[in-house]
Design a protein around this motif. Sequence first.
Motif, PDB file in Angstrom:
ATOM      1  N   LEU A   1       0.821  -1.208   0.000  1.00 37.81           N
ATOM      2  CA  LEU A   1       0.000   0.000   0.000  1.00 37.81           C
ATOM      3  C   LEU A   1       0.862   1.269   0.000  1.00 37.81           C
ATOM      4  O   LEU A   1       0.555   2.238  -0.687  1.00 37.81           O
ATOM      5  CB  LEU A   1      -0.936  -0.023   1.207  1.00 37.81           C
ATOM      6  CG  LEU A   1      -2.079   0.986   1.212  1.00 37.81           C
ATOM      7  CD1 LEU A   1      -3.289   0.432   1.959  1.00 37.81           C
ATOM      8  CD2 LEU A   1      -1.661   2.299   1.881  1.00 37.81           C
ATOM      9  N   GLU A   2       1.966   1.261   0.767  1.00 37.41           N
ATOM     10  CA  GLU A   2       2.805   2.451   0.864  1.00 37.41           C
ATOM     11  C   GLU A   2       4.112   2.332   0.088  1.00 37.41           C
ATOM     12  O   GLU A   2       4.919   3.259   0.082  1.00 37.41           O
ATOM     13  CB  GLU A   2       3.089   2.770   2.329  1.00 37.41           C
ATOM     14  CG  GLU A   2       1.830   3.058   3.136  1.00 37.41           C
ATOM     15  CD  GLU A   2       2.113   3.809   4.419  1.00 37.41           C
ATOM     16  OE1 GLU A   2       2.887   4.777   4.379  1.00 37.41           O
ATOM     17  OE2 GLU A   2       1.554   3.418   5.460  1.00 37.41           O
TER      18      GLU A   2
ATOM     19  N   ASP B   1      -6.420  -0.101  -2.326  1.00 39.68           N
ATOM     20  CA  ASP B   1      -6.359   1.032  -1.401  1.00 39.68           C
ATOM     21  C   ASP B   1      -5.123   1.901  -1.590  1.00 39.68           C
ATOM     22  O   ASP B   1      -5.060   3.002  -1.030  1.00 39.68           O
ATOM     23  CB  ASP B   1      -6.394   0.532   0.051  1.00 39.68           C
ATOM     24  CG  ASP B   1      -7.743  -0.046   0.441  1.00 39.68           C
ATOM     25  OD1 ASP B   1      -8.713   0.163  -0.308  1.00 39.68           O
ATOM     26  OD2 ASP B   1      -7.815  -0.711   1.496  1.00 39.68           O
ATOM     27  N   THR B   2      -4.133   1.438  -2.343  1.00 45.98           N
ATOM     28  CA  THR B   2      -2.891   2.199  -2.485  1.00 45.98           C
ATOM     29  C   THR B   2      -3.156   3.581  -3.072  1.00 45.98           C
ATOM     30  O   THR B   2      -4.023   3.757  -3.930  1.00 45.98           O
ATOM     31  CB  THR B   2      -1.875   1.442  -3.364  1.00 45.98           C
ATOM     32  OG1 THR B   2      -0.649   2.184  -3.406  1.00 45.98           O
ATOM     33  CG2 THR B   2      -2.387   1.264  -4.775  1.00 45.98           C
ATOM     34  N   GLN B   3      -2.394   4.553  -2.597  1.00 48.51           N
ATOM     35  CA  GLN B   3      -2.563   5.931  -3.053  1.00 48.51           C
ATOM     36  C   GLN B   3      -1.427   6.375  -3.967  1.00 48.51           C
ATOM     37  O   GLN B   3      -1.332   7.549  -4.327  1.00 48.51           O
ATOM     38  CB  GLN B   3      -2.637   6.866  -1.841  1.00 48.51           C
ATOM     39  CG  GLN B   3      -3.862   6.636  -0.972  1.00 48.51           C
ATOM     40  CD  GLN B   3      -5.155   6.869  -1.741  1.00 48.51           C
ATOM     41  OE1 GLN B   3      -5.411   7.968  -2.234  1.00 48.51           O
ATOM     42  NE2 GLN B   3      -5.979   5.841  -1.852  1.00 48.51           N
ATOM     43  N   THR B   4      -0.553   5.466  -4.363  1.00 46.34           N
ATOM     44  CA  THR B   4       0.505   5.824  -5.308  1.00 46.34           C
ATOM     45  C   THR B   4      -0.023   5.745  -6.736  1.00 46.34           C
ATOM     46  O   THR B   4      -0.930   4.971  -7.035  1.00 46.34           O
ATOM     47  CB  THR B   4       1.714   4.880  -5.172  1.00 46.34           C
ATOM     48  OG1 THR B   4       1.314   3.536  -5.508  1.00 46.34           O
ATOM     49  CG2 THR B   4       2.262   4.902  -3.758  1.00 46.34           C
TER      50      THR B   4
ATOM     51  N   LEU C   1      -1.850   7.718  -8.721  1.00 47.60           N
ATOM     52  CA  LEU C   1      -3.261   7.996  -8.994  1.00 47.60           C
ATOM     53  C   LEU C   1      -3.484   8.602 -10.371  1.00 47.60           C
ATOM     54  O   LEU C   1      -4.613   8.609 -10.873  1.00 47.60           O
ATOM     55  CB  LEU C   1      -3.822   8.931  -7.920  1.00 47.60           C
ATOM     56  CG  LEU C   1      -3.802   8.388  -6.486  1.00 47.60           C
ATOM     57  CD1 LEU C   1      -4.436   9.387  -5.532  1.00 47.60           C
ATOM     58  CD2 LEU C   1      -4.503   7.039  -6.399  1.00 47.60           C
TER      59      LEU C   1
END
Length: 300
Positions: free
Chosen positions: A134-135, A219-222, A224
């Motif tokens: 995720l991060e 869910d990952t926010q990288t 986008l």
Amino acid sequence: MRKSLLKPAAFFLSLILSFPVTSLAAGSDPALEKEIQRIAAAAQGKVGIAAVVIETGKTVSLNGDDRFPMQSVYKMPIGMAVLRAVDQGRLKLDQKVPVTKADYVGERQHSPLRDAHPNGTETTVRELLRYNVLESDGSACDVLLRLIGGGPAVTAYLEQNGVKGVRVINTEKEIGSAEDVQYRNWATPNEALALLKLLHQGGSLSAESRKLMLKLMTDTQTGLKRIRGLLPPGTAVAHKTGTSQTVNGVTAATNDIGIVTLPDGRHLAIAVFVSDARAGSEQREKVIAEISKAVWDAWI
């Protein structure tokens, strides 16, 4: 980076040869192929793409059998190999794992785990997985690699499950030590699709492990602005990005691979790799987004 080792004449020849889009797979959609070629040219580098509607087998690819440095895309197969070890009882999600300062990647590398616990910590396999996928945490990635026997163990896991063209060799710390190391950890776009299909179909993981992996990737926010960048709002995309440093105006890797849930419930697996590119960050991400949108428009 490899190119820095070449003599000037060889460097410029290799740069020129990387620009043309060649090796497009034969298919029944020449308009889509032409559009992909047009979009890819803006990267000012080499672009590899493969996409398939998993339920129907409809496929398109560009440089699909060529090797591209994965960078953090390789955290996806590492995560899958860890979950396979959990399913086999070799690891437990709630087991405690010590993390020392020696485990941390360099300051130029991304590591929220290191930043939150500069003197080391103790955490669980589940939390290391979250950091890793995720991060996109390099330190968590290296700790997980240590737990499962290193990169060669991940590559062996992939080959045992029919994924032949993805190589995980080095730790994140090793990749950060020299520009050319990243090229040893490569994937072909076509085999990246095989990896995505392996996850989607759950052939190597339990239902619980597959669900956890897909949730982390969703869910990952990288990234986008990459695969999901131009898709309709609310589209479910389970994906993993990878990005290198830019050295002397050239970026070795700007990547995104993932599974897109289509409006009718089918699934689009897509992998886009942009390698050795001179275009800026915004343009490289735009190339990935526009290729993904072009496939969506052509097939949806």
